[in-house]
Design a protein around this motif. Structure first.
Motif, PDB file in Angstrom:
ATOM      1  N   TYR A 154      -3.298  17.327 -20.572  1.00 50.22           N
ATOM      2  CA  TYR A 154      -1.946  17.809 -19.990  1.00 50.22           C
ATOM      3  C   TYR A 154      -2.342  18.889 -19.110  1.00 50.22           C
ATOM      4  O   TYR A 154      -2.296  20.202 -19.470  1.00 50.22           O
ATOM      5  N   PRO A 155      -2.712  18.737 -17.831  1.00 53.65           N
ATOM      6  CA  PRO A 155      -3.263  19.587 -17.063  1.00 53.65           C
ATOM      7  C   PRO A 155      -2.025  20.367 -16.530  1.00 53.65           C
ATOM      8  O   PRO A 155      -0.892  20.206 -16.598  1.00 53.65           O
ATOM      9  N   GLU A 156      -2.269  21.854 -16.346  1.00 54.83           N
ATOM     10  CA  GLU A 156      -1.246  22.777 -15.934  1.00 54.83           C
ATOM     11  C   GLU A 156      -0.330  22.409 -14.832  1.00 54.83           C
ATOM     12  O   GLU A 156      -0.877  22.114 -13.793  1.00 54.83           O
ATOM     13  N   ASN A 157       0.921  22.630 -14.805  1.00 55.51           N
ATOM     14  CA  ASN A 157       1.761  22.486 -13.762  1.00 55.51           C
ATOM     15  C   ASN A 157       1.792  21.085 -13.083  1.00 55.51           C
ATOM     16  O   ASN A 157       2.099  21.158 -11.856  1.00 55.51           O
ATOM     17  N   VAL A 158       1.573  20.154 -13.892  1.00 53.29           N
ATOM     18  CA  VAL A 158       1.524  18.753 -13.304  1.00 53.29           C
ATOM     19  C   VAL A 158       2.758  18.065 -13.530  1.00 53.29           C
ATOM     20  O   VAL A 158       2.944  17.990 -14.859  1.00 53.29           O
ATOM     21  N   PHE A 159       3.573  17.306 -12.794  1.00 53.78           N
ATOM     22  CA  PHE A 159       4.748  16.740 -13.160  1.00 53.78           C
ATOM     23  C   PHE A 159       4.240  15.279 -13.116  1.00 53.78           C
ATOM     24  O   PHE A 159       3.843  14.542 -12.077  1.00 53.78           O
ATOM     25  N   TRP A 160       4.638  14.482 -14.121  1.00 51.89           N
ATOM     26  CA  TRP A 160       4.844  14.487 -15.538  1.00 51.89           C
ATOM     27  C   TRP A 160       3.549  13.949 -16.241  1.00 51.89           C
ATOM     28  O   TRP A 160       3.123  13.110 -15.584  1.00 51.89           O
ATOM     29  N   VAL A 161       3.276  14.219 -17.444  1.00 56.73           N
ATOM     30  CA  VAL A 161       2.065  14.113 -18.037  1.00 56.73           C
ATOM     31  C   VAL A 161       2.339  13.238 -19.232  1.00 56.73           C
ATOM     32  O   VAL A 161       3.447  13.596 -20.047  1.00 56.73           O
ATOM     33  N   ASP A 162       1.824  12.110 -19.515  1.00 62.44           N
ATOM     34  CA  ASP A 162       2.047  11.398 -20.886  1.00 62.44           C
ATOM     35  C   ASP A 162       1.569  11.996 -22.033  1.00 62.44           C
ATOM     36  O   ASP A 162       0.573  12.803 -22.051  1.00 62.44           O
ATOM     37  N   GLY A 163       2.089  12.135 -22.934  1.00 63.77           N
ATOM     38  CA  GLY A 163       3.722  11.991 -23.347  1.00 63.77           C
ATOM     39  C   GLY A 163       4.018  12.006 -24.702  1.00 63.77           C
ATOM     40  O   GLY A 163       3.100  12.464 -25.562  1.00 63.77           O
ATOM     41  N   SER A 212      10.250  15.443 -24.806  1.00 63.39           N
ATOM     42  CA  SER A 212       9.736  15.321 -23.493  1.00 63.39           C
ATOM     43  C   SER A 212      10.343  16.519 -22.665  1.00 63.39           C
ATOM     44  O   SER A 212      11.459  17.008 -23.202  1.00 63.39           O
ATOM     45  N   GLY A 213      10.037  17.050 -21.808  1.00 65.03           N
ATOM     46  CA  GLY A 213      10.356  18.006 -20.965  1.00 65.03           C
ATOM     47  C   GLY A 213       9.343  19.089 -20.467  1.00 65.03           C
ATOM     48  O   GLY A 213       8.237  18.951 -21.030  1.00 65.03           O
ATOM     49  N   PRO A 214       9.869  20.381 -20.111  1.00 64.10           N
ATOM     50  CA  PRO A 214       8.709  21.357 -19.799  1.00 64.10           C
ATOM     51  C   PRO A 214       8.408  21.854 -21.243  1.00 64.10           C
ATOM     52  O   PRO A 214       9.211  22.115 -22.164  1.00 64.10           O
ATOM     53  N   TYR A 234       0.311  29.104 -20.330  1.00 67.65           N
ATOM     54  CA  TYR A 234      -0.130  27.910 -19.646  1.00 67.65           C
ATOM     55  C   TYR A 234       1.185  26.761 -19.789  1.00 67.65           C
ATOM     56  O   TYR A 234       1.809  26.480 -20.931  1.00 67.65           O
ATOM     57  N   ASP A 235       1.936  26.398 -18.608  1.00 68.68           N
ATOM     58  CA  ASP A 235       3.195  25.548 -18.650  1.00 68.68           C
ATOM     59  C   ASP A 235       2.483  24.123 -18.205  1.00 68.68           C
ATOM     60  O   ASP A 235       1.654  23.926 -17.263  1.00 68.68           O
ATOM     61  N   PHE A 236       3.145  23.183 -18.842  1.00 70.40           N
ATOM     62  CA  PHE A 236       2.738  21.664 -18.761  1.00 70.40           C
ATOM     63  C   PHE A 236       4.185  20.791 -18.880  1.00 70.40           C
ATOM     64  O   PHE A 236       5.051  21.353 -19.419  1.00 70.40           O
ATOM     65  N   TYR A 237       4.198  19.606 -18.325  1.00 68.52           N
ATOM     66  CA  TYR A 237       5.184  18.888 -18.441  1.00 68.52           C
ATOM     67  C   TYR A 237       4.976  17.586 -19.015  1.00 68.52           C
ATOM     68  O   TYR A 237       4.225  16.934 -18.681  1.00 68.52           O
ATOM     69  N   VAL A 238       6.018  17.220 -20.334  1.00 69.25           N
ATOM     70  CA  VAL A 238       5.475  16.003 -21.164  1.00 69.25           C
ATOM     71  C   VAL A 238       6.600  15.047 -20.722  1.00 69.25           C
ATOM     72  O   VAL A 238       8.046  15.128 -20.645  1.00 69.25           O
ATOM     73  N   LYS A 239       6.056  13.763 -20.373  1.00 70.21           N
ATOM     74  CA  LYS A 239       6.776  12.653 -20.257  1.00 70.21           C
ATOM     75  C   LYS A 239       7.403  12.088 -21.693  1.00 70.21           C
ATOM     76  O   LYS A 239       6.965  12.539 -22.922  1.00 70.21           O
TER      77      LYS A 239
END
Length: 683
Positions: A154-163, A212-214, A234-239
């Motif tokens: 889950y790399p930082e600030n990447v839209f969107w990452v599995d999941g 899922s979500g931020p 550390y912010d990441f985005y989950v599919k």
């Protein structure tokens, strides 16, 4: 010594006892030295428990002793510096403390200290003498630097990452070499503390996204002195969770010889498989397959569905057994001449269980019943190394440590490999077989197992043409018996909001009318049982009692069998409560499950109460709700409900050979559902 007259003389004073190292504290931490020395975030409180011998010339409780502390260090010029402190005398056995002041000792320097006891006449040996030792500490006046955070999944600030259902691993590190732990927290949890293998080293934690979500991870580095760094974020985005890698609805047309796969490979069906069987009500399935339990009753894609059983996976299906007296397999996968995993029914115990086996471990639970649908889901979580089992959306059994096989053989539906052949063949219906290559999280499990309740009747009781109040869902009307009427505000009533001398007429409970019952013969019935009480159901009504102090129990809802009611909801004046009564058999005098919810009778002064009964056959639980609330006293286990055969009754219940417990009051908005409504949807 003793004089000739026998009078005792004062003995010589004995020196205090040497302070013990285990009785010494630095900043409320145990005395330590060398690599184990204490690190503190401020000049510490030094403490010691000091003792004067009991053999002194006065009672031990009157022995007074004070502490003499000494601390020393070597300064930047190589010169030894010393500080001393003497406490006030206190009783022997008490704690003596030296509160070191800010600026009294230098930071980032090893400070040594010791203590001895003084009783005013003699002193003890120093705590460091003989078998004793000095205590050491370091005053750390600097916070550690902020931690860095990284994750390969889950790399930082990447839209969107599995999941959802896919673990991420988050590594936290700090440039400061004295960090001994990291505190962390994700939005909504989990929260915790993790320690690196060595001071100043990195630490890695796993995280399983459930939604899922931020998402955000916050971390603070903590050093040996307990000082905290600033917060790192550390912010990441989950599919959303990945779709299944294999999915066979088993809703194929009658006469089909294979099952179409919505994902994965089509499954060839043996001759003992018949398509076109009914699907579980309230699901998205339109049909299922029947397996006859013979050696020809199976389906297989002749290929693995789980590519590597050592990694996380989940297998699920809807299952309705035709029998429960023998072991049967819903689905599994080969590994050589045995099974890598199997989901099914285990009949080896005193009573049958659902089971999930993987890598030599088995989780079992639930209660299979012939002819009854259940949703089963087994999960192997490679991160924890444990197998889990869900039945009808609820985790059951005890998670078990598993060691999966590495070989991936063919996936099987309706049978399991054991030795040179297949065994434990399924007899009954199967549908909606899915395989995921990840963890299926609890919310997803609940959605897969969800059966949407269906409305079977809604009587608003506004009117009753020809003595029958219509069902707004188009079903059977409620037929009014003697002593039952529909109350509406009388025509020509004065307009009380305009006329101060007008006495306003009573208003209906809900809408423009309600059912009024006289408490003697008044009742209403809907032909047919309306719902199957052996399966999940929900029935509710709005009810208002006519009396403030009822003299007898009165029933508002009941569904009769031949000899008694499958259930009844009544007001019990002795307890000032609404009760739900469910006999265990259709027999007079049968044992009963009774739950209750407190509520005062209002005597038609108010808006009434909303009562509801919910039986959830999936969890074997029954609940009574009053005004949308239930509780421990209004909830009970009920493993086997039985099917009522008579019409739905409003305002009375079975009593002996006839009817009784007639309700004196008003009823409105009666609703009946096939299925158990969740708490949030109780009318």
């Amino acid at each position: 010594m003793t004089t000739g007259t026998g009078v005792a003389q004062a003995a010589d004073n004995l020196p205090p006892k040497q302070p013990l190292v285990q009785d010494l504290e630095t900043g409320y931490k145990a005395c330590a030295t060398g690599d184990e020395r204490t690190y503190v975030a401020e000049p510490p409180v030094l403490g010691a428990v000091l003792h004067d011998p009991e053999e002194d010339n006065h009672p031990s409780e009157a022995n007074m002793v004070k502490g003499e502390f000494e601390a020393w260090w070597t300064d930047a010029e190589g010169v030894e510096q010393r500080l001393t402190h003497t406490t006030f005398a206190t009783l022997s056995g008490g704690s003596q403390r030296w509160h070191m002041r800010e600026g009294s000792v230098p930071p980032n320097t090893v400070i040594s200290w010791r203590v001895r006891a003084n009783d005013g006449e003699a002193t003890s040996p120093w705590s460091s003498e003989g078998d004793g030792t000095v205590c050491e500490f370091v005053y750390d006046d600097e916070n550690p630097e902020k931690a860095t955070i990284s994750s390969p999944e889950y790399p930082e600030n990447v839209f969107w990452v599995d999941g959802v259902g896919v673990y991420g691993h988050f590594t936290m590190d700090s440039p400061s070499d004295d960090v001994v732990s990291y505190t962390y927290g994700f939005i909504g949890g989990p929260y915790g503390t993790v320690r690196p293998e060595r001071p100043g080293g990195p630490a890695t934690i796993p995280f399983l996204p459930l939604d899922s979500g931020p998402e955000s991870l916050t971390v603070r580095a903590i050093d040996r002195a307990g000082r905290s760094s600033g917060q790192s974020t550390y912010d990441f985005y989950v599919k959303s969770g990945r779709a299944p890698v294999a999915h066979w609805p088993l809703a194929d047309a009658k006469g089909a010889t294979s099952a179409d796969a919505e994902a994965g490979t089509d499954a060839v069906a043996g001759s003992g498989v018949t398509f076109g069987a009914p699907a579980p009500a309230g699901t998205k399935l339109t049909a299922t397959a029947t397996l006859d339990g013979s050696s020809h009753g199976y389906l297989t894609p002749d290929a693995p569905a789980v590519a590597d059983p050592r990694k996380s996976f989940a297998v699920s299906a809807w299952a309705r057994p035709a029998e429960t007296g023998r072991n049967m397999t819903v689905a599994g996968q080969d590994t050589g001449e045995s099974a890598a995993f199997a989901l099914g029914l285990d009949a080896r115990g005193e009573s049958p269980d659902w089971s999930f086996s993987v890598g030599g471990a088995t989780v079992s639970g639930g209660a299979p019943e012939s002819g009854e649908w259940a949703h089963l889901l087994g999960v192997y979580d490679a991160e924890t190394g444990k197998a889990q089992l869900y039945v009808n959306g609820h985790e059951t059994g005890t998670r078990a440590e598993a060691e999966p096989a590495a070989i991936a053989g063919a996936f099987q539906i309706g049978r399991v490999r054991d030795g040179n052949g297949y065994h434990d063949r399924w007899h009954g219906e199967l549908g909606g077989v899915r395989v995921h290559d990840r963890v299926v999280v609890p919310d997803e499990v609940a959605k897969l197992a969800h059966r949407e309740p269906s409305l079977r009747g809604h009587w608003s009781l506004e009117t009753a043409p020809d003595g029958a109040s219509p069902d707004e869902s188009g079903g059977a009307p409620l037929k009014l018996g003697p002593g039952a009427t529909i109350y509406r505000v009388p025509d020509g009533s004065c307009e009380w909001w305009l006329d101060p001398d007008c006495t306003p007429p009573p208003q209906p409970l809900v809408g423009d009318g309600h059912l009024a019952l006289d408490g003697k013969t008044g009742h209403a019935i809907a032909e047919g049982p309306v719902v199957d009480t052996s399966d999940s159901f929900t029935i509710s009504a709005v009810v208002q009692l006519a009396d403030r102090e009822p003299e007898r129990p009165m029933t508002v809802l009941s569904l009769p069998g031949e000899h008694t009611d499958a259930f009844k909801v009544r007001y019990q004046p002795e307890q000032h409560a609404w009760q739900l009564v469910m006999p265990h058999k259709d027999e007079r005098g049968a044992p009963e499950t009774v739950v209750a919810r407190f509520a005062r009778a209002d005597g038609r002064d108010g808006i009434g109460h909303r009562v509801a009964v919910v039986y959830d056959d999936a969890t074997d639980q029954v609940k009574l709700y009053v005004d949308g609330q239930t509780g421990a006293d209004a909830t009970a286990d009920l493993s086997n409900g039985w099917r009522a055969s008579g019409p739905l009754q409003i305002g009375r219940a079975r009593t002996g050979d006839g009817w009784g417990e007639y309700l004196h009051g008003d009823v409105d908005e009666v609703r009946a559902f096939a299925g158990a409504l969740p708490d949030r949807r109780i009318p």
